[in-house]
Enzyme design. Structure first.
Site, PDB file in Angstrom:
ATOM      1  N   LEU A 102       0.870  -1.167   0.000  1.00 10.74           N
ATOM      2  CA  LEU A 102       0.000   0.000   0.000  1.00 10.74           C
ATOM      3  C   LEU A 102       0.911   1.221   0.000  1.00 10.74           C
ATOM      4  CD1 LEU A 102      -2.979  -0.440   2.507  1.00 10.74           C
ATOM      5  CD2 LEU A 102      -3.089  -0.172   0.042  1.00 10.74           C
ATOM      6  N   ASP A 103       0.538   2.253  -0.754  1.00 10.65           N
ATOM      7  CA  ASP A 103       1.354   3.455  -0.806  1.00 10.65           C
ATOM      8  C   ASP A 103       1.590   4.038   0.586  1.00 10.65           C
ATOM      9  OD1 ASP A 103       1.403   3.256  -3.548  1.00 10.65           O
ATOM     10  OD2 ASP A 103      -0.267   4.640  -3.847  1.00 10.65           O
ATOM     11  N   TYR A 104       2.662   4.773   0.714  1.00  9.84           N
ATOM     12  CA  TYR A 104       3.063   5.371   1.987  1.00  9.84           C
ATOM     13  C   TYR A 104       1.940   6.196   2.611  1.00  9.84           C
ATOM     14  CZ  TYR A 104       6.143   7.985   5.210  1.00  9.84           C
ATOM     15  OH  TYR A 104       6.736   8.535   6.311  1.00  9.84           O
TER      16      TYR A 104
END
Length: 234
Positions: A102-104
């Site tokens: 999952l993106d930051y």
């Protein structure tokens, strides 16, 4: 236990990939590199990969995490940023690894396990497992923008497949989007093609597994039904 199974149960890869590591001489047993397949190891043996001792994890664990923003979906970070492992390392004794990313800045459902074979299977692009996200944009969107995204948009050398979007009732800038791909920052890029900035993004389901009401930063073990579902994906 067969060496390839031991490596797989350490959570770093599948049995098939473990055989490749062995043949390439990347595995050491008691300080000696081995290349022969079919070797058995015991609890007294020290097995290493890239200089790191592999620990047989025994019981397979399948964990759901509601990932907060500003945590990396990785085991470590060379810039000392917080990772999802920081959230679970004091709750579980075995080594866990995130399945996918999952993106930051993105919150929501992330699965972790010590099952290398499941990890490899679920992250292979051929499976196209549907993932649903809740999206909030910086300004209202219109019907044309939504239809454009649903029909596929160019996010920089890649045209996304058709997807499903359900606009939240009574809202002009919130919706749920379901996609089958997993390109880097894909959802954000899809909305950006319509001059819409995603200000909040949360993954709410992976296939048939929903995030439900799990609190932010908390974890729970998957149910037997959820585990069987993951193992049934071909």
């Amino acid at each position: 236990m067969r060496l390839n199974k031991y490596i797989a149960e350490a959570g770093i890869t599948s049995r098939r990939k473990a055989d490749e590591l062995i043949k390439n001489g990347e595995i050491e047993i008691n300080g000696v590199a081995v290349t022969e397949l079919g070797i058995d190891v015991s609890d007294k043996d020290i097995v290493k990969y890239k200089g790191n001792i592999l620990e047989n994890q025994g019981k397979k664990m399948y964990i759901m995490l509601n990932k907060p923003a500003k945590y990396l979906s990785s085991v470590t970070d060379d810039r000392s940023r917080k990772t999802v492992i920081d959230l679970v390392k004091n709750r579980y004794t075995m080594r866990l690894y995130p399945i996918g990313r999952l993106d930051y800045e993105t919150e929501g459902l992330l699965l972790l396990t010590n099952d290398g074979e499941i990890t490899k299977k679920l992250t292979h692009p051929s499976h196209n497992i549907k993932k649903t996200y809740f999206v909030r944009t910086d300004k209202p969107f219109n019907k044309i923008q939504i239809e454009n995204i649903m029909n596929g948009v160019d996010i920089g050398g890649y045209v996304t497949r058709k997807c499903k979007i359900n606009v939240k009732e009574g809202s002009k800038n919130e919706c749920h989007i379901t996609i089958g791909e997993g390109k880097n920052r894909q959802v954000r890029k899809m909305f950006a093609t319509q001059e819409l900035e995603v200000t909040y993004l949360q993954r709410v389901s992976i296939g048939e597994i929903p995030l439900g009401n799990l609190a932010l930063g908390k974890t729970r073990e998957l149910t037997s039904k959820e585990i069987l579902y993951l193992k049934s994906i071909n």
